[in-house]
Design an enzyme around this catalytic site. Structure first.
Site, mmCIF file in Angstrom:
data_model
loop_
_atom_site.group_PDB
_atom_site.id
_atom_site.type_symbol
_atom_site.label_atom_id
_atom_site.label_comp_id
_atom_site.label_asym_id
_atom_site.label_seq_id
_atom_site.Cartn_x
_atom_site.Cartn_y
_atom_site.Cartn_z
ATOM 1 N N LEU A 99 98.247 -44.217 -10.874
ATOM 2 C CA LEU A 99 97.570 -43.354 -9.892
ATOM 3 C C LEU A 99 96.128 -43.755 -9.612
ATOM 4 C CD1 LEU A 99 98.805 -39.903 -11.269
ATOM 5 C CD2 LEU A 99 99.685 -41.118 -9.270
ATOM 6 N N VAL B 115 93.517 -46.127 -8.487
ATOM 7 C CA VAL B 115 93.062 -47.324 -7.780
ATOM 8 C C VAL B 115 91.678 -47.703 -8.305
ATOM 9 C CG1 VAL B 115 92.393 -48.272 -5.547
ATOM 10 C CG2 VAL B 115 94.403 -46.797 -5.724
ATOM 11 N N GLY B 116 91.512 -48.985 -8.627
ATOM 12 C CA GLY B 116 90.250 -49.451 -9.201
ATOM 13 C C GLY B 116 90.318 -49.594 -10.708
ATOM 14 N N VAL C 109 92.311 -51.363 -13.435
ATOM 15 C CA VAL C 109 93.246 -52.485 -13.533
ATOM 16 C C VAL C 109 94.438 -52.155 -14.429
ATOM 17 C CG1 VAL C 109 93.502 -54.876 -14.312
ATOM 18 C CG2 VAL C 109 91.477 -54.193 -13.012
ATOM 19 N N ASN D 213 85.469 -37.890 -19.104
ATOM 20 C CA ASN D 213 85.324 -37.418 -17.720
ATOM 21 C C ASN D 213 85.354 -35.904 -17.592
ATOM 22 O OD1 ASN D 213 87.449 -40.102 -17.287
ATOM 23 N ND2 ASN D 213 85.403 -40.134 -16.420
ATOM 24 N N HIS E 1 94.534 -36.627 -8.356
ATOM 25 C CA HIS E 1 95.155 -36.174 -9.599
ATOM 26 C C HIS E 1 94.122 -35.715 -10.625
ATOM 27 C CE1 HIS E 1 94.263 -40.380 -10.672
ATOM 28 N NE2 HIS E 1 94.405 -40.047 -11.945
ATOM 29 N N ARG E 2 92.875 -36.158 -10.476
ATOM 30 C CA ARG E 2 91.823 -35.734 -11.386
ATOM 31 C C ARG E 2 90.994 -34.588 -10.803
ATOM 32 N NH1 ARG E 2 89.694 -39.252 -15.976
ATOM 33 N NH2 ARG E 2 90.034 -37.136 -16.752
ATOM 34 N N GLU F 261 81.809 -38.030 -12.185
ATOM 35 C CA GLU F 261 82.839 -38.443 -13.154
ATOM 36 C C GLU F 261 82.449 -38.120 -14.593
ATOM 37 O OE1 GLU F 261 85.897 -40.305 -12.275
ATOM 38 O OE2 GLU F 261 85.444 -39.529 -10.298
ATOM 39 N N HIS G 297 84.060 -47.136 -14.212
ATOM 40 C CA HIS G 297 83.025 -46.288 -14.802
ATOM 41 C C HIS G 297 82.063 -47.162 -15.592
ATOM 42 C CE1 HIS G 297 86.117 -42.797 -14.798
ATOM 43 N NE2 HIS G 297 85.257 -42.611 -13.820
ATOM 44 N N ASP H 180 81.182 -46.716 -18.559
ATOM 45 C CA ASP H 180 81.613 -46.891 -19.950
ATOM 46 C C ASP H 180 82.687 -47.963 -20.109
ATOM 47 O OD1 ASP H 180 83.926 -45.591 -19.097
ATOM 48 O OD2 ASP H 180 83.748 -43.892 -20.454
ATOM 49 N N CYS I 78 86.942 -43.427 -23.671
ATOM 50 C CA CYS I 78 87.484 -42.522 -22.654
ATOM 51 C C CYS I 78 88.037 -41.253 -23.287
ATOM 52 C CB CYS I 78 88.597 -43.207 -21.866
ATOM 53 S SG CYS I 78 88.027 -44.321 -20.576
#
Length: 445
Positions: free
Chosen positions: A21, A23-24, A26, A110, A137-138, A174, A250, A252, A369
């Protein structure tokens, strides 16, 4: 009064799945459609928590969110019983349905931004739940996340909660994944460091072109204002747009800080010389340790795939820091060689400890994370919900809870099973009793 950095780790949720979900990110995209193991993921996370607690660090737990999010599906026009809503959404809008099943709340870096009482004007601990506006989704996480934080930190004498920033790209926030803090001692006033990806109101400034910048300068400024931080002790820095386009979604993922140390990649920031000068000026006369990883030793490519910088940097004793790194750092020869040389340097990072969090890593989140850092003094710890702090008993209880409620394997197809919602609600209802949270989920009200 003595203060501690408490790691509040997110429990991996019962719907942990690989739907690709983000994008960005990897790793998230690379592993899309693979079968996940919610049980293994949750137990891996708990094992890391227990290991850090055994090292003498203070460790606590944040619960997962209810998924699938039936309330959001109803807002989007799906009606009927819960089972009918699930079946219709999974059939008619599978991409939307998959988004409402995401277990992404486990990445509690986050969840919010936290400023300790030593830094704030009113001498309370300030919390701002992140709006996570960049990903649908977030973006649906914040309301329940805020309730959970308020349930844990409910004493208004010590804690102040702010509403998430307004939704929309201009104030994309974020949370602590783009925020860190420097200090000599956790109890002392520190320097709060906000890293952003773009200026939302000035499109003439540099910005990434391939992947979105999820944190804006304006959002970081707003959080600093809400938390009543000293401008002399607050530093804003722009992330290098090129590394965002390379998968560094991000800060981090490319830098981590703790106390008087910033561990960062050579290409992490735009105008690195100025960033270092601003941090040192705000920090004062005591030296900051800037541990830079050169591109010719560890490329951005290797950093992203190993999640070297998504490690936790923790203090085990005065002058003795450890890097809590994922197993993937041992699998990448360039990263392994660098880490072997790092501990032999005369710097603050004295050792590297490796932990297996592969279920989280395959979905795009490493050890850092999975945790939210909350600096609390002894009175603030006593004023917070004691049931969330990890000890041997809670660890065993949570492992039993996971083994009782979680599935061994989950595919995207399995998400459409209405029984999964029932299983999730039963698990969370029991968890809120274990953690003494009260009714924080929509289904409980």
């Amino acid at each position: 009064m003595k203060a501690f950095e408490v790691n509040f780790d997110g429990l991996v949720g019962p719907t942990h799945n690989y739907a690709g979900l983000s994008v960005g990110n990897v790793a998230s995209l690379k592993n899309a459609a693979q079968a996940s193991s919610p049980k293994q993921g949750a137990l891996q996370g708990l094992a890391k928590m227990k290991a850090l607690a055994d090292l003498g660090l203070k460790q606590a737990v944040l619960p997962p969110l209810e998924r699938p999010d039936v309330n959001v599906l109803r807002q989007l026009g799906f009606s009927g019983s819960d089972e009918q809503v699930i079946k219709r959404a999974a059939s008619d809008a599978p991409s939307i349905y998959a988004a409402t099943c995401s277990a992404s709340s486990m990445w509690t870096a986050n969840a919010c931004t936290v400023s300790p009482s030593a830094d704030t004007h009113d001498k309370r601990v300030h919390f701002t739940a992140a709006n996570l506006a960049n990903k649908f989704h977030r973006s649906i996480e914040a309301p329940t996340t805020a309730k959970i934080l308020e349930a844990i930190f409910s004493n208004e004498q010590f804690f102040k909660h702010h509403s998430p920033l307004p939704l929309g790209d201009h104030f994309g926030d974020e949370g602590a994944a783009n925020h860190t803090r420097f200090c000599e001692d956790y109890a002392q006033a520190g320097v709060e460091f906000f890293v952003f990806g773009k200026y939302a109101f000035d499109t003439t400034k540099q910005a990434p072109v391939k992947f979105p910048a999820r944190q804006t300068f304006e959002a970081s400024q707003a959080v600093a204002r809400l938390h009543e931080l000293s401008s002399a002790k607050t530093v804003f820095a722009q992330q290098n747009p090129d590394v965002i386009d390379a998968g560094v979604f991000h800060n981090d993922v490319i830098a981590v800080g703790n106390q008087n140390c910033l561990f960062y990649h050579e290409k992490a920031f735009l105008n690195t010389v100025q960033v270092k000068q601003d941090l040192q000026n705000a920090y004062g006369n005591s030296p900051l340790h800037f541990v830079m990883v050169p591109e010719n030793q560890v490329s951005v490519y290797d950093a992203v795939r190993s999640y070297l910088f998504n490690s936790q940097l923790v203090t085990l004793a005065p002058g003795h820091m450890a890097l809590i790194a994922p197993g993937e750092c041992q699998e990448n020869s360039n990263v392994k060689d660098y880490l072997d040389s790092l501990v032999s340097q005369n710097g603050p990072i004295k050792e590297v400890k490796i932990y297996d969090v592969k279920q989280s890593m395959q979905n795009g989140g490493g050890p850092a994370c999975l945790r939210q850092r909350v600096v609390l003094n002894e009175a603030e710890i006593a004023a917070s919900n004691q049931a969330v702090y990890l000890d041997d008993t809670l660890y065993q209880t949570l492992c039993q809870w996971v083994n009782k409620h979680y599935r061994d394997s989950l595919t995207e197809k399995d998400l459409a099973d209405p029984a999964l919602l029932i299983e999730c609600r039963q698990a969370l209802d029991e968890l809120t009793k274990i953690l003494a949270l009260g009714s924080v989920y929509p289904f409980q009200r």
